[in-house]
Motif scaffolding. Sequence first.
Motif, PDB file in Angstrom:
ATOM      1  N   ALA A 181       0.825  -1.209   0.000  1.00  0.00           N
ATOM      2  CA  ALA A 181       0.000   0.000   0.000  1.00  0.00           C
ATOM      3  C   ALA A 181       0.860   1.260   0.000  1.00  0.00           C
ATOM      4  CB  ALA A 181      -0.946  -0.006   1.197  1.00  0.00           C
ATOM      5  N   PHE A 182       1.850   1.317   0.888  1.00  0.00           N
ATOM      6  CA  PHE A 182       2.695   2.506   0.893  1.00  0.00           C
ATOM      7  C   PHE A 182       3.595   2.540  -0.334  1.00  0.00           C
ATOM      8  CE2 PHE A 182       6.270   5.193   1.692  1.00  0.00           C
ATOM      9  CZ  PHE A 182       5.666   6.322   2.228  1.00  0.00           C
ATOM     10  N   GLY A 183       4.247   1.423  -0.650  1.00  0.00           N
ATOM     11  CA  GLY A 183       5.159   1.397  -1.785  1.00  0.00           C
ATOM     12  C   GLY A 183       4.475   1.626  -3.110  1.00  0.00           C
ATOM     13  N   ASP A 184       3.186   1.283  -3.200  1.00  0.00           N
ATOM     14  CA  ASP A 184       2.448   1.432  -4.444  1.00  0.00           C
ATOM     15  C   ASP A 184       1.855   2.829  -4.586  1.00  0.00           C
ATOM     16  OD1 ASP A 184       1.335   0.621  -6.873  1.00  0.00           O
ATOM     17  OD2 ASP A 184      -0.489  -0.117  -5.945  1.00  0.00           O
ATOM     18  N   ILE A 185       1.208   3.335  -3.530  1.00  0.00           N
ATOM     19  CA  ILE A 185       0.529   4.624  -3.656  1.00  0.00           C
ATOM     20  C   ILE A 185       1.004   5.674  -2.648  1.00  0.00           C
ATOM     21  CG2 ILE A 185      -1.498   3.636  -4.748  1.00  0.00           C
ATOM     22  CD1 ILE A 185      -2.956   3.721  -2.084  1.00  0.00           C
ATOM     23  N   GLY A 186       1.465   5.245  -1.473  1.00  0.00           N
ATOM     24  CA  GLY A 186       1.931   6.218  -0.491  1.00  0.00           C
ATOM     25  C   GLY A 186       3.095   7.040  -1.008  1.00  0.00           C
ATOM     26  N   GLN A 207       2.920   3.101  11.114  1.00  0.00           N
ATOM     27  CA  GLN A 207       2.276   1.827  11.427  1.00  0.00           C
ATOM     28  C   GLN A 207       1.702   1.254  10.144  1.00  0.00           C
ATOM     29  OE1 GLN A 207      -0.515   3.240  14.564  1.00  0.00           O
ATOM     30  NE2 GLN A 207       0.408   1.655  15.828  1.00  0.00           N
ATOM     31  N   THR A 208       1.729  -0.056  10.024  1.00  0.00           N
ATOM     32  CA  THR A 208       1.078  -0.726   8.895  1.00  0.00           C
ATOM     33  C   THR A 208       0.062  -1.721   9.444  1.00  0.00           C
ATOM     34  OG1 THR A 208       2.798  -2.437   8.813  1.00  0.00           O
ATOM     35  CG2 THR A 208       3.103  -0.495   7.407  1.00  0.00           C
ATOM     36  N   ALA A 209      -0.910  -2.066   8.608  1.00  0.00           N
ATOM     37  CA  ALA A 209      -1.971  -2.963   9.083  1.00  0.00           C
ATOM     38  C   ALA A 209      -2.544  -3.768   7.920  1.00  0.00           C
ATOM     39  CB  ALA A 209      -3.079  -2.152   9.766  1.00  0.00           C
ATOM     40  N   LEU A 210      -3.182  -4.882   8.283  1.00  0.00           N
ATOM     41  CA  LEU A 210      -3.873  -5.747   7.334  1.00  0.00           C
ATOM     42  C   LEU A 210      -5.366  -5.738   7.612  1.00  0.00           C
ATOM     43  CD1 LEU A 210      -1.593  -8.918   7.211  1.00  0.00           C
ATOM     44  CD2 LEU A 210      -2.042  -7.356   5.317  1.00  0.00           C
ATOM     45  N   GLU A 232       1.283  -4.949   3.441  1.00  0.00           N
ATOM     46  CA  GLU A 232       0.240  -4.226   4.173  1.00  0.00           C
ATOM     47  C   GLU A 232      -0.910  -3.768   3.275  1.00  0.00           C
ATOM     48  OE1 GLU A 232       2.685  -0.893   2.510  1.00  0.00           O
ATOM     49  OE2 GLU A 232       3.114  -2.883   3.348  1.00  0.00           O
ATOM     50  N   ASP A 233      -2.108  -3.734   3.875  1.00  0.00           N
ATOM     51  CA  ASP A 233      -3.281  -3.165   3.208  1.00  0.00           C
ATOM     52  C   ASP A 233      -3.365  -1.657   3.417  1.00  0.00           C
ATOM     53  OD1 ASP A 233      -4.421  -5.499   2.076  1.00  0.00           O
ATOM     54  OD2 ASP A 233      -5.283  -6.061   4.009  1.00  0.00           O
ATOM     55  N   GLY A 234      -2.761  -1.171   4.490  1.00  0.00           N
ATOM     56  CA  GLY A 234      -2.822   0.254   4.783  1.00  0.00           C
ATOM     57  C   GLY A 234      -1.695   0.668   5.700  1.00  0.00           C
ATOM     58  N   ALA A 235      -1.502   1.979   5.806  1.00  0.00           N
ATOM     59  CA  ALA A 235      -0.433   2.505   6.657  1.00  0.00           C
ATOM     60  C   ALA A 235      -0.781   3.907   7.125  1.00  0.00           C
ATOM     61  CB  ALA A 235       0.891   2.532   5.897  1.00  0.00           C
ATOM     62  N   THR A 236      -0.275   4.263   8.295  1.00  0.00           N
ATOM     63  CA  THR A 236      -0.329   5.635   8.771  1.00  0.00           C
ATOM     64  C   THR A 236       1.108   6.104   9.001  1.00  0.00           C
ATOM     65  OG1 THR A 236      -0.487   4.977  11.100  1.00  0.00           O
ATOM     66  CG2 THR A 236      -2.553   5.299   9.902  1.00  0.00           C
ATOM     67  N   VAL A 237       1.361   7.358   8.658  1.00  0.00           N
ATOM     68  CA  VAL A 237       2.700   7.915   8.792  1.00  0.00           C
ATOM     69  C   VAL A 237       2.592   9.318   9.384  1.00  0.00           C
ATOM     70  CG1 VAL A 237       4.841   8.533   7.596  1.00  0.00           C
ATOM     71  CG2 VAL A 237       3.426   6.646   6.726  1.00  0.00           C
ATOM     72  N   MET A 238       3.363   9.590  10.398  1.00  0.00           N
ATOM     73  CA  MET A 238       3.570  10.951  10.879  1.00  0.00           C
ATOM     74  C   MET A 238       5.010  11.330  10.563  1.00  0.00           C
ATOM     75  SD  MET A 238       1.512  11.339  14.486  1.00  0.00           S
ATOM     76  CE  MET A 238       2.570  10.195  15.379  1.00  0.00           C
ATOM     77  N   PHE A 239       5.227  12.616  10.216  1.00  0.00           N
ATOM     78  CA  PHE A 239       6.574  13.001   9.808  1.00  0.00           C
ATOM     79  C   PHE A 239       6.885  14.440  10.190  1.00  0.00           C
ATOM     80  CE2 PHE A 239       3.735  13.719   6.160  1.00  0.00           C
ATOM     81  CZ  PHE A 239       4.013  15.036   5.818  1.00  0.00           C
ATOM     82  N   GLU A 240       8.181  14.733  10.156  1.00  0.00           N
ATOM     83  CA  GLU A 240       8.695  16.084  10.325  1.00  0.00           C
ATOM     84  C   GLU A 240       9.529  16.421   9.098  1.00  0.00           C
ATOM     85  OE1 GLU A 240      10.983  15.904  13.868  1.00  0.00           O
ATOM     86  OE2 GLU A 240       9.245  15.627  15.189  1.00  0.00           O
ATOM     87  N   LEU A 249       0.047  11.204   6.975  1.00  0.00           N
ATOM     88  CA  LEU A 249      -0.452  10.567   5.758  1.00  0.00           C
ATOM     89  C   LEU A 249      -1.168   9.273   6.134  1.00  0.00           C
ATOM     90  CD1 LEU A 249      -0.613  10.027   2.671  1.00  0.00           C
ATOM     91  CD2 LEU A 249       1.687   9.032   2.839  1.00  0.00           C
ATOM     92  N   LEU A 250      -2.341   9.062   5.544  1.00  0.00           N
ATOM     93  CA  LEU A 250      -3.095   7.819   5.685  1.00  0.00           C
ATOM     94  C   LEU A 250      -3.196   7.176   4.308  1.00  0.00           C
ATOM     95  CD1 LEU A 250      -4.966   5.844   7.225  1.00  0.00           C
ATOM     96  CD2 LEU A 250      -6.857   7.383   6.695  1.00  0.00           C
ATOM     97  N   VAL A 251      -2.808   5.907   4.224  1.00  0.00           N
ATOM     98  CA  VAL A 251      -2.807   5.178   2.966  1.00  0.00           C
ATOM     99  C   VAL A 251      -3.614   3.898   3.124  1.00  0.00           C
ATOM    100  CG1 VAL A 251      -1.364   3.978   1.274  1.00  0.00           C
ATOM    101  CG2 VAL A 251      -0.540   6.078   2.338  1.00  0.00           C
ATOM    102  N   SER A 252      -4.469   3.590   2.145  1.00  0.00           N
ATOM    103  CA  SER A 252      -5.243   2.344   2.193  1.00  0.00           C
ATOM    104  C   SER A 252      -5.616   1.905   0.789  1.00  0.00           C
ATOM    105  CB  SER A 252      -6.524   2.540   3.015  1.00  0.00           C
ATOM    106  OG  SER A 252      -7.397   1.427   2.856  1.00  0.00           O
ATOM    107  N   GLN A 253      -5.571   0.595   0.565  1.00  0.00           N
ATOM    108  CA  GLN A 253      -6.100   0.000  -0.661  1.00  0.00           C
ATOM    109  C   GLN A 253      -7.355  -0.826  -0.365  1.00  0.00           C
ATOM    110  OE1 GLN A 253      -2.388  -1.926  -1.970  1.00  0.00           O
ATOM    111  NE2 GLN A 253      -2.181  -0.353  -3.550  1.00  0.00           N
TER     112      GLN A 253
END
Length: 394
Positions: A181-186, A207-210, A232-240, A249-253
């Motif tokens: 999910a992240f590598g494809d669209i994130g 964090q990643t999740a299924l 992973e089916d989805g991921a959440t990312v916080m960044f600086e 960023l919230l990513v999900s397929q």
Amino acid sequence: MTALARPLRSGIIGTGFMGSVHAAAVRAAGGTVTRVASRSKAGAEQALARLGGAAAAESPKALIESDDVDVVHICTPNAAHAELANLAIAAGKSVICEKPLATTAKDAAALYAEANRAGVVNAVPFVYRFYPAVREARARLQAGEAGPLWLLHGSYLQDWLADPGASNWRVDPTIGGGSRAFGDIGVHWCDLMEFVTGHRIERLVAQTALAFSERPQTGLDSPRTTTAVGTEDGATVMFETNQGAIGSLLVSQVSPGRKNRLWFSFEGPDATFSFNQERPDSLWVGGNTYSRTISSGSDSLSTEQGKRYAVLPAGHPQGYQDSFNSFVADVYAAVRGAAPDGLPDFRDGLRAAHITEAVLESAATGRWVDVPGRDHQSSPLYGSGAAPILERKS
């Protein structure tokens, strides 16, 4: 007819959805699809009419070595990208490689270095850069309309794997790589954020999740055969960022009803700029005493960046294929010696690989992770004096 005067000749490796998108963009850019390659010559022959190709190559390697191919388009499953891109570079061909550039940052770095050494034009299709509304936002933010950006957030949501019975080669990490999910669209969202704002992600926690632990195994006749999901089916990312902003960023397929919703909101003390790829004909701008929607037409955008890619008047939306067409047109202009602004190349593919590996490391350890290469800026867009590949061969 000289090499630079005739239409560019393209070879497309991979005959799925992305191969069709590339083929349409080649024709829109005035090029010709001279060769098509798939896992077998028979598969390539079956796809010829759909891709508008002139001939089927015996193999991807044969396509790359063909004298009637100037630009190689790599649209295969991810695990084959690095090998094919290396072959194209060794053959002195310009190359467009679908992301991820490689399934590891180490391989992506080697490709970036080799392409630079060889002096060939190279590109990765981060095509969301080519929406007129996105270029308008970039120009306005560069002009300081929002003030210093401090909050950068958004999401990229799809639903093509929301059915537990759905599967795809991307689910298998040996074919698609360690992140799906992240590598494809994130990575698309991260590339767009950095391109539009000029900020660079310095560190992140993820964090990643299924949604589903098992899916049908691809490549088998029996739909009852399932396999454990390794990506992973989805991921959440916080960044600086390197300029002191924070973001998320919230990513999900696996988000029912969200077909291809890339959305961002970039905020400073004076204004917010927001874009939604499922409604690409507008840019939303909000201030303390106003909010307005700017139509992304050739007659309604105010900056040269935006107008350059707006080929239709307001009310005539340009979409994903149009953006892809603009991307390929800019690549082909680079092959002929031009230096288009904002053309994503292998350095941007390497950047995406570094961010992806940082996401996976953080998800595995639960810790904040520094992103390597954060001091790398965008490429000079072929402005270093290297001769275009066709000029050198003529």
